[in-house]
Write a protein that holds these residues in place. Structure first.
Motif, PDB file in Angstrom:
ATOM      1  N   GLY B  84       0.791  -1.224   0.000  1.00  0.00           N
ATOM      2  CA  GLY B  84       0.000   0.000   0.000  1.00  0.00           C
ATOM      3  C   GLY B  84       0.827   1.280   0.000  1.00  0.00           C
ATOM      4  N   ASP B  85       2.131   1.153   0.154  1.00  0.00           N
ATOM      5  CA  ASP B  85       3.000   2.337   0.091  1.00  0.00           C
ATOM      6  C   ASP B  85       3.304   2.732  -1.352  1.00  0.00           C
ATOM      7  OD1 ASP B  85       4.904   1.126   2.932  1.00  0.00           O
ATOM      8  OD2 ASP B  85       3.125   2.419   2.884  1.00  0.00           O
ATOM      9  N   SER B  86       2.902   1.902  -2.298  1.00  0.00           N
ATOM     10  CA  SER B  86       3.100   2.238  -3.709  1.00  0.00           C
ATOM     11  C   SER B  86       2.334   3.513  -4.032  1.00  0.00           C
ATOM     12  CB  SER B  86       2.604   1.100  -4.600  1.00  0.00           C
ATOM     13  OG  SER B  86       3.369  -0.063  -4.407  1.00  0.00           O
ATOM     14  N   ALA B  87       3.034   4.510  -4.532  1.00  0.00           N
ATOM     15  CA  ALA B  87       2.414   5.814  -4.763  1.00  0.00           C
ATOM     16  C   ALA B  87       3.429   6.741  -5.417  1.00  0.00           C
ATOM     17  CB  ALA B  87       1.936   6.427  -3.449  1.00  0.00           C
ATOM     18  N   LEU B  88       2.939   7.909  -5.794  1.00  0.00           N
ATOM     19  CA  LEU B  88       3.807   9.013  -6.214  1.00  0.00           C
ATOM     20  C   LEU B  88       4.060   9.874  -4.982  1.00  0.00           C
ATOM     21  CD1 LEU B  88       5.116  10.561  -8.653  1.00  0.00           C
ATOM     22  CD2 LEU B  88       2.986  11.885  -8.752  1.00  0.00           C
ATOM     23  N   TYR B  89       5.312  10.091  -4.666  1.00  0.00           N
ATOM     24  CA  TYR B  89       5.660  10.906  -3.502  1.00  0.00           C
ATOM     25  C   TYR B  89       6.116  12.275  -3.997  1.00  0.00           C
ATOM     26  CZ  TYR B  89       5.016   6.853  -0.637  1.00  0.00           C
ATOM     27  OH  TYR B  89       4.440   5.777   0.005  1.00  0.00           O
ATOM     28  N   LEU B  90       5.394  13.279  -3.549  1.00  0.00           N
ATOM     29  CA  LEU B  90       5.640  14.647  -3.985  1.00  0.00           C
ATOM     30  C   LEU B  90       6.280  15.458  -2.881  1.00  0.00           C
ATOM     31  CD1 LEU B  90       2.179  15.231  -5.678  1.00  0.00           C
ATOM     32  CD2 LEU B  90       4.353  15.074  -6.883  1.00  0.00           C
ATOM     33  N   CYS B  91       7.249  16.236  -3.265  1.00  0.00           N
ATOM     34  CA  CYS B  91       7.888  17.175  -2.351  1.00  0.00           C
ATOM     35  C   CYS B  91       7.464  18.577  -2.757  1.00  0.00           C
ATOM     36  CB  CYS B  91       9.396  17.015  -2.461  1.00  0.00           C
ATOM     37  SG  CYS B  91      10.361  18.298  -1.653  1.00  0.00           S
ATOM     38  N   ALA B  92       7.189  19.415  -1.781  1.00  0.00           N
ATOM     39  CA  ALA B  92       6.840  20.808  -2.056  1.00  0.00           C
ATOM     40  C   ALA B  92       7.690  21.702  -1.173  1.00  0.00           C
ATOM     41  CB  ALA B  92       5.367  21.054  -1.765  1.00  0.00           C
ATOM     42  N   SER B  93       8.156  22.791  -1.718  1.00  0.00           N
ATOM     43  CA  SER B  93       8.937  23.729  -0.913  1.00  0.00           C
ATOM     44  C   SER B  93       8.215  25.065  -0.835  1.00  0.00           C
ATOM     45  CB  SER B  93      10.351  23.890  -1.471  1.00  0.00           C
ATOM     46  OG  SER B  93      10.372  24.687  -2.644  1.00  0.00           O
ATOM     47  N   SER B  94       8.511  25.803   0.224  1.00  0.00           N
ATOM     48  CA  SER B  94       7.889  27.101   0.450  1.00  0.00           C
ATOM     49  C   SER B  94       8.749  27.877   1.420  1.00  0.00           C
ATOM     50  CB  SER B  94       6.472  26.924   1.011  1.00  0.00           C
ATOM     51  OG  SER B  94       6.495  26.183   2.216  1.00  0.00           O
ATOM     52  N   LEU B  95       8.329  29.109   1.653  1.00  0.00           N
ATOM     53  CA  LEU B  95       8.960  29.931   2.681  1.00  0.00           C
ATOM     54  C   LEU B  95       8.161  29.793   3.952  1.00  0.00           C
ATOM     55  CD1 LEU B  95       9.899  33.257   0.871  1.00  0.00           C
ATOM     56  CD2 LEU B  95      11.465  31.703   2.053  1.00  0.00           C
ATOM     57  N   THR B 112       8.483  11.265  -7.044  1.00  0.00           N
ATOM     58  CA  THR B 112       9.160   9.971  -7.173  1.00  0.00           C
ATOM     59  C   THR B 112       8.085   8.896  -7.168  1.00  0.00           C
ATOM     60  OG1 THR B 112      11.211  10.641  -6.073  1.00  0.00           O
ATOM     61  CG2 THR B 112      10.677   8.287  -6.074  1.00  0.00           C
ATOM     62  N   ARG B 113       8.081   8.078  -8.216  1.00  0.00           N
ATOM     63  CA  ARG B 113       7.112   6.976  -8.309  1.00  0.00           C
ATOM     64  C   ARG B 113       7.693   5.756  -7.629  1.00  0.00           C
ATOM     65  NH1 ARG B 113       1.956   6.719  -9.138  1.00  0.00           N
ATOM     66  NH2 ARG B 113       2.130   8.152 -10.921  1.00  0.00           N
ATOM     67  N   LEU B 114       7.108   5.340  -6.520  1.00  0.00           N
ATOM     68  CA  LEU B 114       7.556   4.164  -5.777  1.00  0.00           C
ATOM     69  C   LEU B 114       6.606   3.008  -6.037  1.00  0.00           C
ATOM     70  CD1 LEU B 114       9.265   2.694  -3.605  1.00  0.00           C
ATOM     71  CD2 LEU B 114       7.707   3.664  -1.894  1.00  0.00           C
ATOM     72  N   THR B 115       7.164   1.904  -6.444  1.00  0.00           N
ATOM     73  CA  THR B 115       6.387   0.671  -6.631  1.00  0.00           C
ATOM     74  C   THR B 115       6.914  -0.365  -5.657  1.00  0.00           C
ATOM     75  OG1 THR B 115       6.039   1.167  -8.973  1.00  0.00           O
ATOM     76  CG2 THR B 115       5.674  -1.108  -8.256  1.00  0.00           C
TER      77      THR B 115
END
Lengths: 115, 117
Positions: B84-95, B112-115
Motif C-alpha cells: 500500500g505504500d506504492s504511490a507518487l511521492y511529492l515534495c513541495a517547498s515554500s517559505l 518519485t514513483r515508488l512501486t
C-alpha cells in the motif's frame, strides 16, 4: 475536519467548448483555496488561488474560479478548452496553524479533450 | 532556477525493504513538505520540515520519517515497506510563515514513483 470534494471523477469536453470543474469544501474559518493541474509524469502546477477580496479569481492559461461562500464552492472555469488542457485537476484548501501550512486536496478530476 | 527537484524518478522495492527519497527545494525556500499521492487519489500530507525539525505531521505511521539538512534539502524514509505504500511521492517547498500569504506558496517537484512488489 477540513475536506475538499470534487464530485466529477472524469469529464470529457470538445476542444473549443467551455469547461467548469466543480469543487466543494468544508472548512470552519475563511478558506484559502487553490486549483492545481497535473499533467502525466509531472508535478503539480498552481493555476490560481483565493485568499480574500474579489471572489472571481483569474489564473494562468486562461482559467478562472469563483468563490461562493454560500455554496461552499470554488469552481474552476475556462471559456474555450484547448487540447493541451487535458490533464488532472485538483482543488485544495490550505490549512494554517501556528507556523505551518499544508494543503488538503480533493481526489481530482481527470479532463479529456476531444478534437 | 531549477525549481524543486526530486530523486530518483522511479523506484521499485519489495515488501519489507526500506527506501529513501530525496528533495531539493526551490532556491530561497526553507520549508519542505512531503505528500503521498496514491493512484486515483489526491495528494495526502505526510509531514513538513522547517529548521531541520518536523513541524507538523499528517496521519501516517512512524514507518514514515524524514530529515532536513542545513542546506534545506530533505529526505523521506519509509521502513518496512507495504504494498500500500506504492504511490507518487511529492515534495513541495515554500517559505516559512505564520499564516497564508502570497509569499509562502508551495511549489511542487515532479515526484518519485515508488512501486512496492
Amino acid at each position: 475536519a477540513q475536506s475538499v470534494t470534487q464530485p466529477d471523477i472524469h469529464i470529457t469536453v470538445s476542444e473549443g467548448a467551455s469547461l467548469e470543474l466543480r469543487c466543494n469544501y468544508s472548512y470552519g474559518a475563511t478558506p484559502y483555496l487553490f486549483w492545481y493541474v497535473q499533467s502525466p509524469g509531472q508535478g503539480l502546477q498552481l493555476l490560481l488561488k483565493y485568499f480574500s477580496g474579489d471572489t472571481l479569481v483569474q489564473g494562468i492559461k486562461g482559467f478562472e474560479a469563483e468563490f461562493k461562500r454560500s455554496q461552499s464552492s470554488f469552481n474552476l472555469r475556462k471559456p474555450s478548452v484547448h487540447w493541451s488542457d487535458a490533464a488532472e485537476y485538483f482543488c485544495a484548501v490550505g490549512q494554517y496553524g501556528g507556523a505551518t501550512n499544508k494543503l488538503i486536496f480533493g481526489t481530482g478530476t481527470l479532463l479529456a479533450v476531444q478534437p | 532556477d531549477a525549481g524543486v527537484t526530486q530523486s530518483p524518478t522511479h523506484l521499485i522495492k519489495t515488501r519489507g525493504q526500506q527506501v529513501t527519497l530525496r528533495c531539493s527545494p526551490k532556491s530561497g525556500h526553507d520549508t519542505v513538505s512531503w505528500y503521498q499521492q496514491a493512484l486515483g487519489q489526491g495528494p495526502q500530507f505526510i509531514f513538513q520540515y522547517y529548521e531541520e525539525e518536523e513541524r507538523q505531521r499528517g496521519n501516517f505511521p512512524d514507518r514514515f520519517s524524514g530529515h532536513q539538512f542545513p542546506n534545506y534539502s530533505s529526505e523521506l524514509n519509509v521502513n518496512a515497506l507495504l504494498l500500500g505504500d506504492s504511490a507518487l511521492y511529492l515534495c513541495a517547498s515554500s517559505l516559512a510563515g505564520s499564516g497564508p500569504s502570497l509569499y509562502n506558496e508551495q511549489f511542487f517537484g515532479p515526484g518519485t514513483r515508488l512501486t512496492v512488489l
